[in-house]
Motif scaffolding. Structure first.
Motif, mmCIF file in Angstrom:
data_model
loop_
_atom_site.group_PDB
_atom_site.id
_atom_site.type_symbol
_atom_site.label_atom_id
_atom_site.label_comp_id
_atom_site.label_asym_id
_atom_site.label_seq_id
_atom_site.Cartn_x
_atom_site.Cartn_y
_atom_site.Cartn_z
ATOM 1 N N TRP A 125 0.848 -1.215 0.000
ATOM 2 C CA TRP A 125 0.000 0.000 0.000
ATOM 3 C C TRP A 125 0.873 1.251 0.000
ATOM 4 C CZ3 TRP A 125 -4.795 -0.415 -1.399
ATOM 5 C CH2 TRP A 125 -5.560 -1.537 -1.069
ATOM 6 N N ARG A 129 1.109 4.273 -2.819
ATOM 7 C CA ARG A 129 0.946 5.715 -2.551
ATOM 8 C C ARG A 129 2.112 6.511 -3.151
ATOM 9 N NH1 ARG A 129 -1.953 7.169 3.101
ATOM 10 N NH2 ARG A 129 -3.706 5.736 2.922
ATOM 11 N N ALA A 139 -3.806 6.531 -8.576
ATOM 12 C CA ALA A 139 -4.413 7.271 -7.466
ATOM 13 C C ALA A 139 -5.919 6.999 -7.413
ATOM 14 C CB ALA A 139 -4.137 8.765 -7.616
ATOM 15 N N LEU A 142 -6.444 3.559 -5.965
ATOM 16 C CA LEU A 142 -6.216 3.599 -4.509
ATOM 17 C C LEU A 142 -7.433 4.171 -3.787
ATOM 18 C CD1 LEU A 142 -2.599 4.875 -3.760
ATOM 19 C CD2 LEU A 142 -3.680 2.809 -2.891
#
Ligand code: RP5
Length: 166
Positions: A125, A129, A139, A142
């Motif tokens: 994770w 990022r 993005a 996510l």
């Protein structure tokens, strides 16, 4: 062309590191997953870092147990961000690997996550990022994954409230 390299120090680390690969796959991030050791294969470790960097790899994730020097050695060999996963592989329960991974001298940071499988997931994770800073589509993936996590907690909360009648 891998975006993320995942190194583990031994085949015996596989079960703890596999969850990292699962998260990268889920997010559509290209990776190269292999075994290399700071102590047993120091030359291979340096060669892998150089070759993967030349191929465009942007983040290195390193998992190791015991006197875990893999992430630190990689941090010395690249300017890319390095994420370290300490593994509980000895009678010290991972405290040895945690301290070896987190206590880097100034100038050679290793972003150290939690021990074992939970840390493996967070390594992925965190790598996502980092990559998402200049990848708008990642993005968005996510953000969607975070929405899914929120919805899943809300469903579990509704179930428990129903079950206990409050
Ligand atoms: C570390 O030593 C590895 O990352 C592994 O966690 C630990 C033990 O390795 P094996 O003896 O099982 O190969 O370098």
């Amino acid at each position: 062309m891998p975006q993320v390299a995942i190194f583990m120090g031994s085949a015996s680390d596989e079960a703890a590191v596999a969850p990292c690969v699962d998260v990268l796959k889920r997010l559509g991030i290209r990776y190269h997953f292999t075994i290399t050791s700071a102590h047993r294969t120091p030359g291979r470790t340096r060669e892998l870092v150089s070759a993967l960097e030349a191929d465009g790899c942007r983040v290195f994730i390193c998992a190791a147990g015991m006197a875990a020097h893999l992430a630190g050695v990689v941090a010395a060999a690249t300017l890319c961000p390095v994420i370290g996963i300490p593994l509980a592989a000895s009678p010290l329960g991972g405290l040895d690997a945690l301290l070896s991974t987190v206590q880097m001298p100034p100038g050679f940071p290793v972003a150290t996550v939690a021990l074992d499988a939970a840390g493996s997931r967070n390594a992925a994770w965190l790598a996502a990022r980092i990559l998402a800073l200049d990848d708008f589509e990642l993005a968005e993936r996510l953000a969607k994954a975070r929405d899914d996590m929120r919805a899943s907690v809300e469903r579990a909360a509704a179930d428990i409230e129903l079950k206990y009648g409050n």
